[in-house]
Design an enzyme around this catalytic site. Structure first.
Site, PDB file in Angstrom:
ATOM      1  N   SER A  19       0.838  -1.199   0.000  1.00  0.00           N
ATOM      2  CA  SER A  19       0.000   0.000   0.000  1.00  0.00           C
ATOM      3  C   SER A  19       0.867   1.241   0.000  1.00  0.00           C
ATOM      4  O   SER A  19       1.953   1.246   0.588  1.00  0.00           O
ATOM      5  CB  SER A  19      -0.894   0.013   1.243  1.00  0.00           C
ATOM      6  OG  SER A  19      -1.592   1.241   1.327  1.00  0.00           O
ATOM      7  N   TYR A  32      -1.831   0.035  10.287  1.00  0.00           N
ATOM      8  CA  TYR A  32      -1.918  -0.398   8.885  1.00  0.00           C
ATOM      9  C   TYR A  32      -0.676   0.037   8.109  1.00  0.00           C
ATOM     10  O   TYR A  32      -0.053  -0.775   7.414  1.00  0.00           O
ATOM     11  CB  TYR A  32      -3.182   0.195   8.254  1.00  0.00           C
ATOM     12  CG  TYR A  32      -3.351  -0.142   6.792  1.00  0.00           C
ATOM     13  CD1 TYR A  32      -3.793  -1.399   6.406  1.00  0.00           C
ATOM     14  CD2 TYR A  32      -3.067   0.795   5.799  1.00  0.00           C
ATOM     15  CE1 TYR A  32      -3.957  -1.720   5.065  1.00  0.00           C
ATOM     16  CE2 TYR A  32      -3.229   0.483   4.461  1.00  0.00           C
ATOM     17  CZ  TYR A  32      -3.673  -0.766   4.094  1.00  0.00           C
ATOM     18  OH  TYR A  32      -3.825  -1.071   2.777  1.00  0.00           O
TER      19      TYR A  32
END
Length: 127
Positions: A19, A32
Site C-alpha cells: 500500500s 496499517y
C-alpha cells in the site's frame, strides 16, 4: 515457502500487494501503515535475494481502490481504481517484470512529494 520453492526451480514470480500508506507513517493509519511498510521492505529484500535465481518479486502499491472495505469512504474518483483495473495493470506489469508498481502512475509522484516533506512540517499536517 514459495520463494524457497521457486529458488529451487530457478524460476517463478511472486507478487505482493502492499500500500502507498506504507510509504510514510501517518497517525490516522499507524498500525496499517506500519504493517505495509514492513511488507514493502520485506518484498524489497526478497527481490534482492531471489534475483540471482531468476525469481521475480514485484511490489504492488495500488493506492485507493473501490472495494467493500472502502464503499463507505469518500474516495476521490480521479485517483481511485476498480479491482478490475488493478488486476489488468498488475498483469501487464507482471509480463514486463516490473519491480515496483504504483497502479496509477501518479501515485509514485504523490508519495514522493509526501516523503520529501520535512518531518517537523509533516507532524503538523493531518493527511
Amino acid at each position: 515457502m514459495i520463494a524457497k520453492y521457486y529458488i529451487g526451480q530457478k524460476k517463478g514470480t511472486i507478487i505482493g500487494i502492499s500500500s502507498v500508506a506504507g510509504d510514510r507513517g501517518r497517525a490516522s493509519k499507524l498500525i496499517y501503515a506500519s504493517a505495509k511498510a514492513a511488507f514493502t521492505t520485506y518484498l524489497a529484500g526478497l527481490r534482492n535475494k531471489c534475483f540471482g535465481y531468476n525469481v521475480h518479486v514485484m511490489t504492488v502499491q495500488p493506492g485507493f481502490v473501490y472495494t467493500k472495505m472502502t464503499e463507505n469512504q469518500p474516495l476521490p474518483k480521479l485517483i481511485t481504481s476498480t479491482p478490475v483495473q488493478v488486476a489488468d495493470i498488475i498483469y501487464r506489469a507482471y509480463q514486463r517484470k516490473t519491480n515496483i508498481l504504483y497502479v496509477k502512475w501518479f501515485w509514485r509522484y504523490i508519495m514522493l512529494i509526501i516523503q520529501i516533506i520535512p518531518e517537523f512540517q509533516f507532524k503538523k499536517m493531518s493527511l
